[in-house]
Design a protein around this motif. Sequence first.
Motif, PDB file in Angstrom:
ATOM      1  N   SER A  40      40.378  25.823  39.097  1.00 39.11           N
ATOM      2  CA  SER A  40      40.463  24.372  39.224  1.00 39.11           C
ATOM      3  C   SER A  40      41.421  24.101  40.370  1.00 39.11           C
ATOM      4  CB  SER A  40      40.962  23.700  37.933  1.00 39.11           C
ATOM      5  OG  SER A  40      42.353  23.935  37.742  1.00 39.11           O
ATOM      6  N   ALA A  41      41.388  22.897  40.890  1.00 37.43           N
ATOM      7  CA  ALA A  41      42.246  22.591  42.035  1.00 37.43           C
ATOM      8  C   ALA A  41      43.718  22.788  41.695  1.00 37.43           C
ATOM      9  CB  ALA A  41      41.982  21.161  42.500  1.00 37.43           C
ATOM     10  N   LEU A  42      44.135  22.287  40.516  1.00 31.86           N
ATOM     11  CA  LEU A  42      45.527  22.429  40.118  1.00 31.86           C
ATOM     12  C   LEU A  42      45.880  23.891  39.878  1.00 31.86           C
ATOM     13  CD1 LEU A  42      48.258  21.233  39.248  1.00 31.86           C
ATOM     14  CD2 LEU A  42      47.305  20.942  36.950  1.00 31.86           C
ATOM     15  N   HIS A  43      45.001  24.607  39.189  1.00 30.41           N
ATOM     16  CA  HIS A  43      45.259  26.015  38.895  1.00 30.41           C
ATOM     17  C   HIS A  43      45.404  26.842  40.171  1.00 30.41           C
ATOM     18  CE1 HIS A  43      43.442  30.135  38.185  1.00 30.41           C
ATOM     19  NE2 HIS A  43      44.570  30.185  37.508  1.00 30.41           N
ATOM     20  N   THR A  44      44.526  26.612  41.130  1.00 32.34           N
ATOM     21  CA  THR A  44      44.595  27.369  42.379  1.00 32.34           C
ATOM     22  C   THR A  44      45.916  27.110  43.094  1.00 32.34           C
ATOM     23  OG1 THR A  44      42.190  27.350  42.606  1.00 32.34           O
ATOM     24  CG2 THR A  44      43.468  27.777  44.596  1.00 32.34           C
ATOM     25  N   GLN A  45      46.371  25.869  43.067  1.00 33.58           N
ATOM     26  CA  GLN A  45      47.652  25.565  43.696  1.00 33.58           C
ATOM     27  C   GLN A  45      48.794  26.263  42.961  1.00 33.58           C
ATOM     28  OE1 GLN A  45      47.743  23.832  46.668  1.00 33.58           O
ATOM     29  NE2 GLN A  45      49.807  24.703  46.666  1.00 33.58           N
ATOM     30  N   ILE A  46      48.693  26.324  41.640  1.00 34.45           N
ATOM     31  CA  ILE A  46      49.743  26.973  40.856  1.00 34.45           C
ATOM     32  C   ILE A  46      49.806  28.467  41.153  1.00 34.45           C
ATOM     33  CG2 ILE A  46      50.435  27.616  38.508  1.00 34.45           C
ATOM     34  CD1 ILE A  46      49.480  24.845  37.605  1.00 34.45           C
ATOM     35  N   ILE A  47      48.647  29.137  41.261  1.00 33.57           N
ATOM     36  CA  ILE A  47      48.713  30.580  41.536  1.00 33.57           C
ATOM     37  C   ILE A  47      49.227  30.831  42.955  1.00 33.57           C
ATOM     38  CG2 ILE A  47      46.940  31.177  39.844  1.00 33.57           C
ATOM     39  CD1 ILE A  47      44.985  31.639  42.102  1.00 33.57           C
ATOM     40  N   LYS A  48      48.979  29.887  43.864  1.00 31.80           N
ATOM     41  CA  LYS A  48      49.563  30.016  45.205  1.00 31.80           C
ATOM     42  C   LYS A  48      51.084  29.808  45.169  1.00 31.80           C
ATOM     43  CE  LYS A  48      45.543  28.196  47.772  1.00 31.80           C
ATOM     44  NZ  LYS A  48      45.101  27.049  48.619  1.00 31.80           N
ATOM     45  N   ASP A  49      51.510  28.903  44.312  1.00 33.93           N
ATOM     46  CA  ASP A  49      52.929  28.525  44.277  1.00 33.93           C
ATOM     47  C   ASP A  49      53.774  29.417  43.377  1.00 33.93           C
ATOM     48  OD1 ASP A  49      52.304  26.417  45.953  1.00 33.93           O
ATOM     49  OD2 ASP A  49      52.268  24.912  44.355  1.00 33.93           O
ATOM     50  N   THR A  50      53.151  30.015  42.347  1.00 36.44           N
ATOM     51  CA  THR A  50      53.953  30.757  41.369  1.00 36.44           C
ATOM     52  C   THR A  50      53.376  32.136  41.065  1.00 36.44           C
ATOM     53  OG1 THR A  50      52.790  29.686  39.512  1.00 36.44           O
ATOM     54  CG2 THR A  50      54.819  28.641  40.288  1.00 36.44           C
ATOM     55  N   VAL A  51      52.243  32.193  40.371  1.00 36.57           N
ATOM     56  CA  VAL A  51      51.758  33.444  39.795  1.00 36.57           C
ATOM     57  C   VAL A  51      51.536  34.523  40.857  1.00 36.57           C
ATOM     58  CG1 VAL A  51      49.960  34.501  38.372  1.00 36.57           C
ATOM     59  CG2 VAL A  51      50.657  32.143  37.928  1.00 36.57           C
ATOM     60  N   LEU A  52      50.908  34.157  41.974  1.00 33.56           N
ATOM     61  CA  LEU A  52      50.621  35.123  43.042  1.00 33.56           C
ATOM     62  C   LEU A  52      51.197  34.640  44.371  1.00 33.56           C
ATOM     63  CD1 LEU A  52      46.884  35.908  42.131  1.00 33.56           C
ATOM     64  CD2 LEU A  52      48.890  37.310  41.593  1.00 33.56           C
ATOM     65  N   LYS A  53      52.329  33.975  44.300  1.00 32.05           N
ATOM     66  CA  LYS A  53      52.862  33.290  45.486  1.00 32.05           C
ATOM     67  C   LYS A  53      53.171  34.242  46.636  1.00 32.05           C
ATOM     68  CE  LYS A  53      57.788  33.160  44.098  1.00 32.05           C
ATOM     69  NZ  LYS A  53      57.657  34.052  42.930  1.00 32.05           N
ATOM     70  N   ASP A  54      53.646  35.459  46.336  1.00 27.79           N
ATOM     71  CA  ASP A  54      53.994  36.381  47.415  1.00 27.79           C
ATOM     72  C   ASP A  54      52.753  36.947  48.087  1.00 27.79           C
ATOM     73  OD1 ASP A  54      56.909  36.312  47.289  1.00 27.79           O
ATOM     74  OD2 ASP A  54      56.625  37.135  45.281  1.00 27.79           O
ATOM     75  N   PHE A  55      51.694  37.163  47.330  1.00 26.88           N
ATOM     76  CA  PHE A  55      50.420  37.539  47.948  1.00 26.88           C
ATOM     77  C   PHE A  55      49.909  36.413  48.848  1.00 26.88           C
ATOM     78  CE2 PHE A  55      49.852  40.773  44.507  1.00 26.88           C
ATOM     79  CZ  PHE A  55      49.626  41.861  45.337  1.00 26.88           C
ATOM     80  N   TYR A  56      50.074  35.179  48.394  1.00 26.82           N
ATOM     81  CA  TYR A  56      49.620  34.042  49.199  1.00 26.82           C
ATOM     82  C   TYR A  56      50.409  33.967  50.501  1.00 26.82           C
ATOM     83  CZ  TYR A  56      48.467  29.295  50.615  1.00 26.82           C
ATOM     84  OH  TYR A  56      48.058  28.207  51.337  1.00 26.82           O
ATOM     85  N   ARG A  57      51.688  34.249  50.461  1.00 23.60           N
ATOM     86  CA  ARG A  57      52.488  34.248  51.689  1.00 23.60           C
ATOM     87  C   ARG A  57      52.017  35.343  52.646  1.00 23.60           C
ATOM     88  NH1 ARG A  57      58.675  34.503  50.086  1.00 23.60           N
ATOM     89  NH2 ARG A  57      58.855  34.572  52.367  1.00 23.60           N
ATOM     90  N   LEU A  58      51.618  36.489  52.087  1.00 22.90           N
ATOM     91  CA  LEU A  58      51.163  37.597  52.921  1.00 22.90           C
ATOM     92  C   LEU A  58      49.776  37.369  53.492  1.00 22.90           C
ATOM     93  CD1 LEU A  58      52.298  40.597  50.669  1.00 22.90           C
ATOM     94  CD2 LEU A  58      53.271  39.985  52.901  1.00 22.90           C
ATOM     95  N   SER A  59      48.867  36.847  52.674  1.00 28.46           N
ATOM     96  CA  SER A  59      47.451  36.727  53.081  1.00 28.46           C
ATOM     97  C   SER A  59      46.860  35.435  52.558  1.00 28.46           C
ATOM     98  CB  SER A  59      46.648  37.925  52.542  1.00 28.46           C
ATOM     99  OG  SER A  59      47.185  39.148  52.956  1.00 28.46           O
ATOM    100  N   PRO A  60      47.253  34.291  53.121  1.00 29.82           N
ATOM    101  CA  PRO A  60      46.751  33.006  52.608  1.00 29.82           C
ATOM    102  C   PRO A  60      45.238  32.866  52.717  1.00 29.82           C
ATOM    103  CG  PRO A  60      47.898  32.708  54.696  1.00 29.82           C
ATOM    104  CD  PRO A  60      48.180  34.115  54.255  1.00 29.82           C
ATOM    105  N   GLU A  61      44.635  33.583  53.667  1.00 30.05           N
ATOM    106  CA  GLU A  61      43.190  33.464  53.872  1.00 30.05           C
ATOM    107  C   GLU A  61      42.381  34.008  52.703  1.00 30.05           C
ATOM    108  OE1 GLU A  61      44.356  37.526  55.195  1.00 30.05           O
ATOM    109  OE2 GLU A  61      45.202  35.519  55.450  1.00 30.05           O
ATOM    110  N   LEU A  62      43.000  34.822  51.844  1.00 31.46           N
ATOM    111  CA  LEU A  62      42.287  35.376  50.691  1.00 31.46           C
ATOM    112  C   LEU A  62      41.996  34.324  49.637  1.00 31.46           C
ATOM    113  CD1 LEU A  62      44.120  38.751  49.896  1.00 31.46           C
ATOM    114  CD2 LEU A  62      41.938  38.462  51.058  1.00 31.46           C
TER     115      LEU A  62
END
Length: 807
Positions: free
Chosen positions: A432-454
């Motif tokens: 969901s839109a909110l869930h995806t933002q949460i995993i970017k911000d918290t659950v998998l935030k460091d992966f998102y910082r490394l590879s946001p395109e994923l």
Amino acid sequence: MANAIFRSKKDFIKQYRDRCRKTFGKDIEDASMRERFFVLASLIAHRARVEHVDTHTIGEKKVYYFSLEFLIGPLLDNYLLNFGVHDLVEEGLRDMGMDLDELCGYECDPGLGNGGLGRLAACFLDSMAKEGIAGYGNGMRYRYGLFRQEIKDGRQVEKTDAWLEHGYPWETRKTASAVTVQFGGHVVRHEENGRYWFTTEGAEKILAVPYDVEIVGYGGGKVNKLRLWKAEPAEDDFDLDAFNDGRYSDAFGFRYNAEAISTILYPADAGEHGKLLRLKQEYLFVSAGLQTILRTYENEYGPDWEHLGDHVCVHTNDTHPAMCGPELMRILVDEKGVDFDLAFKIAHETCAYTNPTVLPEALEKWPINMFRNLLPRLYMFIEEIDRRFRETFPRMGSDWASMLQETAILWDGQVRMANLSVIFSHSVNGVSALHTQIIKDTVLKDFYRLSPELFNNKTNGISHRRFLANANPALSSLITEAIGDKWLEDAYEFEKLLPLKEDDAFLQSWAAAKLTAKERLAAYIKETTGIVVDPTSVFDTQVKRFHAYKRQLLNVFKVMDIYNRMLDDPSFRPQPTTFIFSGKAAQSYVFAKEVIRLINGVADVINNDDRVNDVIKVVFIPNFAVSNAQIIYPGTEISEQISTAGTEASGTGNMKFMMNGAITLGTYDGANVEICELVGEENIKIFGLRTPEVEALTRSGRYYAWNEYNADRARLGRVIDQLTDGTFARQSGNFELVRDELLVSNDQYLVCRDFHGYVQAWEELTSGYADTRNWNRVSIHNTAKSGFFSSDRTIREYAEEIWHLGE
């Protein structure tokens, strides 16, 4: 499509009669009702297998959806609709003196899943077939489901879910396609002429036997398959000496140990044996599935492994199939002779991962020693990939070390399966839109910082054909009469209902269709619980897996508060309401089971109190499943979606209720956010803290449940006191554990904090029920805007943006 299956009603009747003679050696008139169902399902299943062969072509890109759960539900009624022969078969049976609905009632709920994870996977299979995608499910064939829930003296009692006891007409055993899966042993390195390779010696060998279930897409244009794996011994090690000595269990010991792997969904994992069995389950269905995929690919394309990702996508649903990436590498390297680096590149291009949770504790981790001992060769691949990940990790910024700690696969003696999934995937999506933002911000935030395109979002969806067309005949017939039947193919057609919410005649017809669904639900409630409810009261429903974050406790607190106020103030007359609960608690989840007991304790008191039971009643429907969900969703008018903001990834029950015209009462959480955006705030009731407020309050450390309790002793405090003062203890005792969860453990999910806002929102929403015209206008508006939540839309997004079909 009807002509491709049955040329006419007469042709159907002939095929049905012939099938009965071939299956049971008797005429249909002499068959029992269960046998008549079995014959009809077998006939449709046979036609589905034929259509599977006819609707698949060589060269199309294939999607393999790996999920430990597929909650497919009963199939007969759905497949008759999808094949376009529902009316023809119904009429043919009627001519033979039989009723289709009665026959469908003999179909079991396959015990292949537990909740939203499995139901979503099933909807995705349905939509892949409808969209013409060659999409295959890959899961486990459990001998027993999670459990069959009964309520005894208010308590959940778990009974064996022996769903296969009468046979399963939809499956076909494919013994010739069985593969061998190995556990344990030790790895041996071989070298010859400068080349080296590895083998595993002394391993326990298990035979994984596939059972295929055809998945029929709407219109019959594509029939796919769900492949389910059963574990059996690779060799028949029957011990004749033990048998002759009377040691019968010993004689079959290895068979029992092998078959245990596929015996039950989610074996209890409190002890090491349970953990080991779960890990075996996960590896077996991953390895067996991948072996089959590569065999199929090689037959079609030869050993062109470098282009595997151009023709195959392996999609993993949650972390249970996280071993897909390294197992694919292992097979390519050890069995196909592919270079290690190329094998990783192929695996990364082929695999994609859906993260369906925001709860860190739901992301699986396995002890390294257990993992290495059970899967020694696979562990070598994981260890090497982890080493390379660490070696190449960008050491920039002051926090690089903490980022590495959060993203490494191996850490603190554990194999972290979410990290494994991300590293091996070319796409990581939320639901969901909110869930995806949460995993970017918290659950998998460091992966998102490394590879946001994923990272990307794919909001969940549901099969509107099952949960509206099949589940709600009265409403679906009205919709078809009003706007035609194209909505069965394209759910966005629901938008054509919008002008009709101003049509008085249509509003009356809508109300009549909803009442029909409520009367059916009321009859089911009486049949299963013995409780008589008033179909003209508001049907307010919360049905889902029991968990603290879903806050069934908040809901029952509301009911207790209403009851107290009615007793204290005879002039307080809320809108007559039937409060409906259903759902299972995990066998070892004591708090969730106590909430179920509390709900039943409250029901026992209220339903037997003549001072209030003509206005409010409380019902707990046992054994929530797809089959009774198709009765509950259509009959509901208020959809309770009240999880603590920021904890529900998406939810799909909210979509099913909305599609059937229920109005959502919920927090700004999961897909409720998108429902609110679609329908507008005037057509939904939102309450409570928002996600940033929850996060800020939690971080502050300044939330104290005792403060909430003391600030309102008259209402909230009284409700909490009633947990232990005997008010609702008549049936099974007090509820000290529930009270302690709030006041000793400090109310992790903010039940006390959101209590007043929730009760007020419920009162405001139900106060409008007497204005039937406006209530039905809002109901129609919700259905009209629900097309976005069809899983057909979700699958089209997956196909285009993750699986890259059609390129």
